[in-house]
Design an enzyme around this catalytic site. Structure first.
Site, short mmCIF file in Angstrom:
data_model
loop_
_atom_site.label_atom_id
_atom_site.label_comp_id
_atom_site.label_asym_id
_atom_site.label_seq_id
_atom_site.Cartn_x
_atom_site.Cartn_y
_atom_site.Cartn_z
N GLY A 6 0.85 -1.38 0.06
CA GLY A 6 0.12 -0.20 -0.01
C GLY A 6 1.05 1.06 -0.03
O GLY A 6 2.20 1.11 -0.34
N GLU A 164 -18.10 11.61 -0.36
CA GLU A 164 -17.51 11.41 -1.51
C GLU A 164 -18.24 10.66 -2.43
O GLU A 164 -18.78 10.65 -3.41
CB GLU A 164 -15.93 11.13 -1.87
CG GLU A 164 -15.22 12.32 -1.32
CD GLU A 164 -13.70 12.05 -1.67
OE1 GLU A 164 -13.25 11.02 -1.65
OE2 GLU A 164 -12.89 13.20 -1.52
N ASP A 294 -1.47 2.78 8.43
CA ASP A 294 -2.68 2.70 9.12
C ASP A 294 -2.61 1.51 10.42
O ASP A 294 -3.48 1.52 11.21
CB ASP A 294 -4.00 2.00 8.40
CG ASP A 294 -4.50 3.16 7.39
OD1 ASP A 294 -4.03 4.05 7.43
OD2 ASP A 294 -5.35 2.68 6.50
C1 FAD Z 1 -12.33 4.07 0.33
C2 FAD Z 1 -10.91 4.83 1.06
C3 FAD Z 1 -10.93 6.33 0.71
C4 FAD Z 1 -9.66 6.94 0.92
N1 FAD Z 1 -9.44 8.26 0.96
C5 FAD Z 1 -8.39 8.94 1.26
C6 FAD Z 1 -8.04 10.12 1.06
O1 FAD Z 1 -8.72 10.71 0.37
N2 FAD Z 1 -6.84 10.76 1.29
C7 FAD Z 1 -6.27 10.15 2.42
O2 FAD Z 1 -4.95 10.60 2.57
N3 FAD Z 1 -6.28 8.67 2.83
C8 FAD Z 1 -7.61 8.08 2.32
N4 FAD Z 1 -7.77 6.86 2.62
C9 FAD Z 1 -6.98 6.36 3.44
C10 FAD Z 1 -5.46 5.48 2.83
O3 FAD Z 1 -6.05 5.00 1.73
C11 FAD Z 1 -4.74 4.84 3.97
O4 FAD Z 1 -4.45 5.60 5.04
C12 FAD Z 1 -3.71 4.45 3.48
O5 FAD Z 1 -3.82 3.44 2.40
C13 FAD Z 1 -2.64 3.43 4.60
O6 FAD Z 1 -1.69 2.85 3.93
P1 FAD Z 1 -1.06 1.70 4.32
O7 FAD Z 1 0.05 1.31 3.63
O8 FAD Z 1 -1.02 1.57 5.95
O9 FAD Z 1 -2.11 0.51 3.98
P2 FAD Z 1 -2.86 0.02 2.66
O10 FAD Z 1 -2.60 1.11 1.67
O11 FAD Z 1 -4.07 -0.10 3.06
O12 FAD Z 1 -2.11 -1.13 2.24
C14 FAD Z 1 -2.06 -2.30 2.87
C15 FAD Z 1 -1.38 -3.47 1.86
O13 FAD Z 1 -1.27 -4.83 2.70
C16 FAD Z 1 -1.74 -5.67 1.83
N5 FAD Z 1 -2.39 -6.72 2.82
C17 FAD Z 1 -3.22 -6.96 3.64
N6 FAD Z 1 -3.35 -8.10 4.43
C18 FAD Z 1 -2.15 -8.76 3.80
C19 FAD Z 1 -1.88 -9.93 3.95
N7 FAD Z 1 -2.22 -10.94 4.98
N8 FAD Z 1 -0.65 -10.58 3.42
C20 FAD Z 1 -0.44 -9.84 2.40
N9 FAD Z 1 -0.43 -8.59 2.05
C21 FAD Z 1 -1.61 -7.98 2.78
C22 FAD Z 1 -3.16 -5.17 1.21
O14 FAD Z 1 -3.33 -5.80 -0.07
C23 FAD Z 1 -2.55 -3.72 0.78
O15 FAD Z 1 -2.09 -3.60 -0.33
C24 FAD Z 1 -8.70 6.18 2.12
C25 FAD Z 1 -9.16 4.91 2.29
C26 FAD Z 1 -10.23 4.19 1.86
C27 FAD Z 1 -10.55 2.76 2.26
#
Ligand code: FAD
Length: 420
Positions: A6, A164, A294
């Site tokens: 992500g 949105e 997150d």
């Molecule tokens: C609908 C929506 C709209 C949003 N809009 C905004 C916005 O406008 N602006 C903003 O700043 N933020 C927004 N967010 C929040 C933002 O997307 C998150 O804060 C961000 O994606 C967090 O990044 P991350 O790397 O922690 O996790 P993520 O981007 O969620 O990535 C986690 C990754 O881990 C992988 N994963 C999960 N479980 C496993 C497993 N067991 N094995 C292997 N891989 C796994 C997933 O496939 C994913 O690719 C939004 C979120 C959503 C759901």
């Protein structure tokens, strides 16, 4: 080893591109998902391919990195091994956990079975398929109550995603599907946005929240604040007031909780299951395990939890990469920089709040929203596709992506709730 491609995990891998380390980026999917635009896939404005990007493609120019598509199920922290669903294991010297968050149903009955979450391209596509199928069903029906239920979407949660989404559906229904479905002329489709607090957009100033509510009202969205959902059924939503809304589509945008695996692995967690980390985003007592994005309960300098937003994950990814690469001061603590908040409410309208307290609304806010999302999207092709789609939608008042794609091989109807 980085788990999760992500915003956070990808940033770690990218920042280590020219560093003498071997990077393995593991994700359950073979692509990165740009979650902020998922609602546009659900509301037929964009396609999943426009907002998802192959992880191997992203890492193609990273000779020190490899992409692995596998679902991580366990971590042996003492043996320094990541275990995957297919029975394999991958050893690490340093581990970055960036598993993100999952939809939280807060124990409301029926959410898991009947409501849609919005965390993946597949879920967004299922919402789009489901809504379009219901319009087709309504067009064949002669029962007005059935037609109304089939063309009613209830969105639960008045945060940026819910707002949105509500704006996106209102535009799709009013500008596109009303013309596509002349059979439904006497039954206008409905979008209902339900929020438990007394106003929308709790993280924005009350003035911007009020602007958003007025604008949604003008677009025909029924906004119900101070309203809790008591239960979700197959074709209705029960509110705590006793009111029952007949609706074939319920989208649950009421909140997320950290990925439950970390808690299952015995890592200490705080609010909403987020993993407790020290000021350098390490798991206490395990100096070679970082948790970012997150999933992490990291704090701002004021002691507040860092919000679960893309900039938080990206900044944490950049910081951890600096520590791993040795390019950052090894004693430096992580500092989150608030970049402000924004939400769009359909064509020509958005609310933007900068950290200074300055606000931008209307057309200027909308242009700022478009520009920022284009810049943040991964990959030139995706940016170009999104730009073309947006221009097309804007100029023609149309939505190109309103086809029903049956994901089941036999073409059978999918159930409401699909997890991928
Ligand atoms: C609908 C929506 C709209 C949003 N809009 C905004 C916005 O406008 N602006 C903003 O700043 N933020 C927004 N967010 C929040 C933002 O997307 C998150 O804060 C961000 O994606 C967090 O990044 P991350 O790397 O922690 O996790 P993520 O981007 O969620 O990535 C986690 C990754 O881990 C992988 N994963 C999960 N479980 C496993 C497993 N067991 N094995 C292997 N891989 C796994 C997933 O496939 C994913 O690719 C939004 C979120 C959503 C759901």
């Amino acid at each position: 080893v980085v788990v999760g491609a992500g915003f956070g995990g990808l940033e770690v891998a990218r920042r280590l591109q020219r560093i003498d380390v071997d990077v393995t980026l593991i994700d359950q999917r073979n692509h990165h998902t740009f979650q902020p635009l998922l609602y546009q896939v659900a509301t037929a404005g964009l396609d999943t391919d426009d907002i998802c990007h192959s992880t191997r493609g992203i890492l193609r120019k990273h000779p020190n990195a490899r992409s692995v598509q596998a679902t991580v199920v366990d971590v042996d922290f003492d043996g320094q091994l990541v275990r995957t669903l297919d029975g394999g294991s991958i050893s690490y010297d340093t581990l970055v956990l960036a598993l993100g968050a999952v939809t939280a149903d807060f124990g409301v009955p029926g959410v898991a079975e009947h409501a849609f979450g919005l965390k993946s391209g597949a879920e967004a596509l299922h919402i789009r398929n489901h809504v379009l199928r219901n319009f087709e069903r309504a067009a064949r029906s002669r029962d007005q109550a059935e037609q109304q239920a089939a063309t009613t979407v209830v969105i639960v949660g008045g945060g940026p995603t819910g707002v949105e989404m509500a704006g996106g559906f209102a535009e799709l229904f009013d500008k596109v599907l009303r013309r596509d479905f002349p059979e439904l002329a006497s039954t206008p489709p409905r979008v209902v946005l339900v929020e438990g607090q007394d106003r929308l957009l709790a993280s924005f100033s009350p003035r911007l929240a009020a602007t958003a509510e007025v604008r949604l009202g003008q677009m025909g969205v029924v906004v119900q604040t101070s309203t809790q959902v008591a239960a979700v059924n197959a074709a209705s939503v029960e509110l705590n007031s006793g009111e029952v809304i007949a609706a074939s589509t319920v989208v649950w945008a009421a909140g997320v909780k950290a990925h439950p695996l970390a808690e299952a692995w015995g890592l200490e967690t705080s609010r909403a299951g987020r993993v407790v980390v020290d000021a350098q985003l390490r798991v206490p007592g395990r100096s070679n395990v970082f948790v970012i994005g997150d999933l992490a309960a990291a704090h701002t300098s004021n002691g507040d939890l860092i919000p679960q937003v893309a900039p938080g994950a990206i900044q944490a990814g950049a910081y951890v990469a600096g520590l791993i690469a040795g390019t950052a001061d090894s004693n430096a603590q992580f500092h989150y920089q608030d970049k402000g908040s924004m939400a769009t409410i359909g064509r020509n309208a958005a609310v933007v709040e900068l950290p200074s307290g300055r606000t931008v609304t209307g057309f200027a806010g909308w242009v700022a929203w478009l520009a920022l999302h284009l810049v943040m999207l991964v990959g030139f092709r995706n940016r170009a596709n999104v730009m073309v789609n947006w221009a097309w939608n804007y100029l023609t008042w149309d939505r190109g992506s309103r086809v029903i794609i049956d994901l089941d091989e036999d073409g059978a109807q999918n159930t409401n709730r699909v997890s991928d």
